[in-house]
Design a protein around this motif. Structure first.
Motif, PDB file in Angstrom:
ATOM      1  N   ILE A 348       0.860  -1.189   0.000  1.00  0.00           N
ATOM      2  CA  ILE A 348       0.000   0.000   0.000  1.00  0.00           C
ATOM      3  C   ILE A 348       0.891   1.231   0.000  1.00  0.00           C
ATOM      4  O   ILE A 348       1.797   1.354   0.840  1.00  0.00           O
ATOM      5  N   ASN A 349       0.643   2.125  -0.934  1.00  0.00           N
ATOM      6  CA  ASN A 349       1.401   3.371  -1.032  1.00  0.00           C
ATOM      7  C   ASN A 349       0.506   4.531  -0.617  1.00  0.00           C
ATOM      8  O   ASN A 349      -0.577   4.731  -1.173  1.00  0.00           O
ATOM      9  N   ILE A 350       0.969   5.299   0.360  1.00  0.00           N
ATOM     10  CA  ILE A 350       0.252   6.495   0.816  1.00  0.00           C
ATOM     11  C   ILE A 350       1.035   7.720   0.349  1.00  0.00           C
ATOM     12  O   ILE A 350       2.238   7.840   0.596  1.00  0.00           O
ATOM     13  N   SER A 351       0.341   8.621  -0.328  1.00  0.00           N
ATOM     14  CA  SER A 351       1.023   9.762  -0.955  1.00  0.00           C
ATOM     15  C   SER A 351       1.386  10.834   0.064  1.00  0.00           C
ATOM     16  O   SER A 351       0.875  10.863   1.189  1.00  0.00           O
ATOM     17  N   ASP A 352       2.276  11.713  -0.369  1.00  0.00           N
ATOM     18  CA  ASP A 352       2.589  12.886   0.439  1.00  0.00           C
ATOM     19  C   ASP A 352       1.449  13.899   0.323  1.00  0.00           C
ATOM     20  O   ASP A 352       0.509  13.712  -0.442  1.00  0.00           O
ATOM     21  N   SER A 353       1.523  14.954   1.116  1.00  0.00           N
ATOM     22  CA  SER A 353       0.426  15.917   1.201  1.00  0.00           C
ATOM     23  C   SER A 353       0.510  16.971   0.103  1.00  0.00           C
ATOM     24  O   SER A 353       1.588  17.292  -0.421  1.00  0.00           O
ATOM     25  N   PHE A 354      -0.673  17.524  -0.209  1.00  0.00           N
ATOM     26  CA  PHE A 354      -0.773  18.605  -1.200  1.00  0.00           C
ATOM     27  C   PHE A 354      -2.004  19.425  -0.855  1.00  0.00           C
ATOM     28  O   PHE A 354      -3.052  18.890  -0.508  1.00  0.00           O
ATOM     29  N   LEU A 355      -1.873  20.760  -0.946  1.00  0.00           N
ATOM     30  CA  LEU A 355      -2.999  21.651  -0.677  1.00  0.00           C
ATOM     31  C   LEU A 355      -2.870  22.894  -1.551  1.00  0.00           C
ATOM     32  O   LEU A 355      -1.845  23.577  -1.533  1.00  0.00           O
ATOM     33  N   ASP A 356      -3.914  23.170  -2.323  1.00  0.00           N
ATOM     34  CA  ASP A 356      -3.932  24.356  -3.183  1.00  0.00           C
ATOM     35  C   ASP A 356      -5.301  25.021  -3.029  1.00  0.00           C
ATOM     36  O   ASP A 356      -6.337  24.337  -3.021  1.00  0.00           O
ATOM     37  N   VAL A 422      -9.095  31.082   6.347  1.00  0.00           N
ATOM     38  CA  VAL A 422      -8.014  30.625   7.212  1.00  0.00           C
ATOM     39  C   VAL A 422      -8.092  29.095   7.230  1.00  0.00           C
ATOM     40  O   VAL A 422      -9.149  28.522   7.539  1.00  0.00           O
ATOM     41  N   ILE A 423      -6.988  28.439   6.892  1.00  0.00           N
ATOM     42  CA  ILE A 423      -6.952  26.979   6.851  1.00  0.00           C
ATOM     43  C   ILE A 423      -5.868  26.476   7.785  1.00  0.00           C
ATOM     44  O   ILE A 423      -4.731  26.961   7.762  1.00  0.00           O
ATOM     45  N   GLU A 424      -6.263  25.510   8.622  1.00  0.00           N
ATOM     46  CA  GLU A 424      -5.314  24.781   9.461  1.00  0.00           C
ATOM     47  C   GLU A 424      -5.468  23.297   9.149  1.00  0.00           C
ATOM     48  O   GLU A 424      -6.571  22.754   9.228  1.00  0.00           O
ATOM     49  N   ALA A 425      -4.381  22.639   8.788  1.00  0.00           N
ATOM     50  CA  ALA A 425      -4.441  21.229   8.394  1.00  0.00           C
ATOM     51  C   ALA A 425      -3.185  20.513   8.876  1.00  0.00           C
ATOM     52  O   ALA A 425      -2.208  21.141   9.305  1.00  0.00           O
ATOM     53  N   THR A 426      -3.234  19.192   8.796  1.00  0.00           N
ATOM     54  CA  THR A 426      -2.073  18.362   9.101  1.00  0.00           C
ATOM     55  C   THR A 426      -1.851  17.409   7.937  1.00  0.00           C
ATOM     56  O   THR A 426      -2.802  16.765   7.465  1.00  0.00           O
ATOM     57  N   GLY A 427      -0.606  17.334   7.462  1.00  0.00           N
ATOM     58  CA  GLY A 427      -0.286  16.486   6.324  1.00  0.00           C
ATOM     59  C   GLY A 427       0.035  15.062   6.742  1.00  0.00           C
ATOM     60  O   GLY A 427       0.133  14.743   7.935  1.00  0.00           O
ATOM     61  N   PRO A 432       2.194  20.387  10.468  1.00  0.00           N
ATOM     62  CA  PRO A 432       1.042  21.279  10.332  1.00  0.00           C
ATOM     63  C   PRO A 432       1.134  22.124   9.057  1.00  0.00           C
ATOM     64  O   PRO A 432       2.220  22.451   8.578  1.00  0.00           O
ATOM     65  N   ILE A 433      -0.024  22.436   8.513  1.00  0.00           N
ATOM     66  CA  ILE A 433      -0.124  23.280   7.321  1.00  0.00           C
ATOM     67  C   ILE A 433      -1.067  24.428   7.650  1.00  0.00           C
ATOM     68  O   ILE A 433      -2.193  24.203   8.119  1.00  0.00           O
ATOM     69  N   LYS A 434      -0.611  25.669   7.428  1.00  0.00           N
ATOM     70  CA  LYS A 434      -1.455  26.839   7.668  1.00  0.00           C
ATOM     71  C   LYS A 434      -1.451  27.723   6.431  1.00  0.00           C
ATOM     72  O   LYS A 434      -0.404  27.995   5.850  1.00  0.00           O
ATOM     73  N   LYS A 435      -2.662  28.149   6.053  1.00  0.00           N
ATOM     74  CA  LYS A 435      -2.796  29.027   4.887  1.00  0.00           C
ATOM     75  C   LYS A 435      -3.840  30.094   5.192  1.00  0.00           C
ATOM     76  O   LYS A 435      -4.872  29.816   5.823  1.00  0.00           O
TER      77      LYS A 435
END
Length: 454
Positions: A348-356, A422-427, A432-435
């Motif tokens: 099983i391959n789990i991809s890296d994170s992406f956010l646009d 305002v976006i707060e996420a975790t990859g 953490p990812i903040k935009k």
């Protein structure tokens, strides 16, 4: 045309004549109990082996093509001085016949005292001297293994050996009917179902038979020569405790989002993904189930870090972290003598994170076309997004990155203009990812929907 037709006719007649000549050279054996068996018939009858039961009234017949002929018999090789002897015959109805046949010899006719005109050879075996017999039949547990089951007992089974005219030995192969119970996988691979096996085998004592997947007794009938002569033996073993195991691995996706705004990356999956892994096996023989899940570390050799070591028929796991995972299953029998593993482990391959994040949309203007504010993403294990107007009033809030904002508040479209997110996420790497940014809403003045005024 006529010439070609004549050629075809002549060719056909020659072929039929050749067939008749070949068949005329075949020996015929009669006598004994029942009908003799022509077990070997090589080179269009040039060498034959007949099996009879008892030697009473056994005789060999042959139709000669010459007035000068002589019968011979050999022990191991025809035409060798000291190993052959002449034998008498009688002529009846155009056929030459030899009687007082002895078992364990090869017989043939030589015409015109010319070895080149020897029509063929026939070997006689008296099955009554080699009849199969067995008592105290059982499954040999010491010899049986994960792939084969062997029978044992007090066995009488002498070799039925013969020699062709060149002295090359051969052994007739016996055949037995074997009946026992096993299990087989259903077509949808969700269960193992009972099955009765009826198979004909040459040697269940030395070559073995396919191992069963459930406890069973075994019925042996044979051999088939004995059946032909009406002296067949039928025996049944006591119940054998099976050890062979087999399984299949079923994978169900319990939780996975395949949204339209998810950006795929090759064959990788977007975290989080929850799988349920289930082993379908021939229980209760298959009794020990072991699962292992490893995460391959970048730049390292071997299986990687073990995440799960679980005993049971099924296990669930959520993959939150990007990387390559290997899922391994092993299934063993009640005694741990036999272990089954799949040919290839599950990868099983789990991809890296992406956010646009988009910068504009037009709700209520063109349904289905840019009418909702949605991020493009993959492998976000946590997500929060807030929308504010220019005075800091919250317009909308959601936590599922596959969803979005339709440009409404309280069921009514908000006025066009500039809004802020305002976006707060975790990859999937745990970081953490903040935009933060602005989003423009474009709306046509012709839309009559009520608009909230701030």
């Amino acid at each position: 045309m006529q010439r070609n037709f004549i050629r075809r006719v002549v060719g056909t007649l020659c072929f039929l004549l050749l067939i008749l000549t070949v068949h005329a050279q075949i020996y015929t054996v009669t006598g004994g109990k029942g009908t003799p068996i022509l077990e070997v018939n090589e080179n269009s009858g040039r060498f034959q082996v007949y099996i009879v039961y008892g030697m009473d009234n056994v005789e060999i017949q042959y139709t000669p093509t010459s007035n000068s002929y002589q019968w011979y018999r050999y022990k191991t090789k025809a035409g060798v001085a000291g190993d052959i002897e002449k034998i008498p015959s009688v002529l009846e109805g155009g056929k030459t016949i030899v009687r007082n046949i002895e078992e364990g010899y090869g017989y043939y006719v030589m015409e015109d005292d010319n070895i080149a005109k020897t029509s063929g050879y026939v070997w006689i075996i008296d099955y009554s001297k080699y009849a199969f017999n067995a008592t105290n039949l059982y499954v040999d547990t010491e010899k049986s293994n994960c792939g084969k089951m062997y029978l044992g007992g007090d066995i009488e089974m002498k070799e039925m050996r013969y020699y062709n005219q060149s002295g090359v030995p051969g052994i007739l192969k016996r055949k037995f009917d074997v009946t026992y119970q096993t299990m087989e996988q259903s077509q949808d691979k969700t269960a193992y179902l009972p099955k009765t096996v009826e198979v004909t085998v040459e040697d269940p004592f030395n070559a073995g038979i396919e191992a069963p997947f459930c406890d069973t007794d075994v019925t042996l009938k044979g051999d088939l020569f004995a059946r032909h002569f009406g002296v067949e033996k039928t025996m049944t073993t006591s119940v054998y405790q099976a050890i062979a195991v087999e399984a299949s691995l079923l994978i169900d996706t319990l939780s996975y989002t395949n949204a339209t705004n998810m950006v795929a990356k090759g064959d990788s999956l977007s975290a989080p993904v929850e799988f349920n892994f289930k082993a379908v096996a021939n229980t209760p023989v298959a009794a020990i189930f072991k699962w292992e899940i490893f995460r391959k570390e970048d730049g390292t050799e071997g299986e990687g870090t073990k995440l799960i070591d679980f005993n049971g028929e099924e296990v669930s796991h959520t993959f939150n972290q990007n990387g390559t995972y290997t899922v391994k299953l092993s299934v063993s029998d009640r005694t741990s003598q036999c272990t089954w593993t799949p040919d290839n482990p599950v990868t099983i391959n789990i991809s890296d994170s992406f956010l646009d994040v988009p910068n504009a949309f037009s709700p209520g203007t063109s349904p289905g076309i840019n009418d909702e504010f949605k991020v493009a993403y993959r492998s976000l294990t946590r997500f929060k997004c807030w929308i504010f107007n220019r005075w800091g009033v919250q317009m909308y809030y959601w936590t599922d990155p596959s969803q979005g904002w339709d440009g409404k508040k309280g069921g009514k479209y908000v006025p066009p203009g500039v809004y802020f997110y305002v976006i707060e996420a975790t990859g999937s790497d745990g970081k953490p990812i903040k935009k933060k940014g602005s989003i423009n809403i474009f709306r046509s003045k012709s839309i009559d929907d009520e608009i909230i005024e701030e």
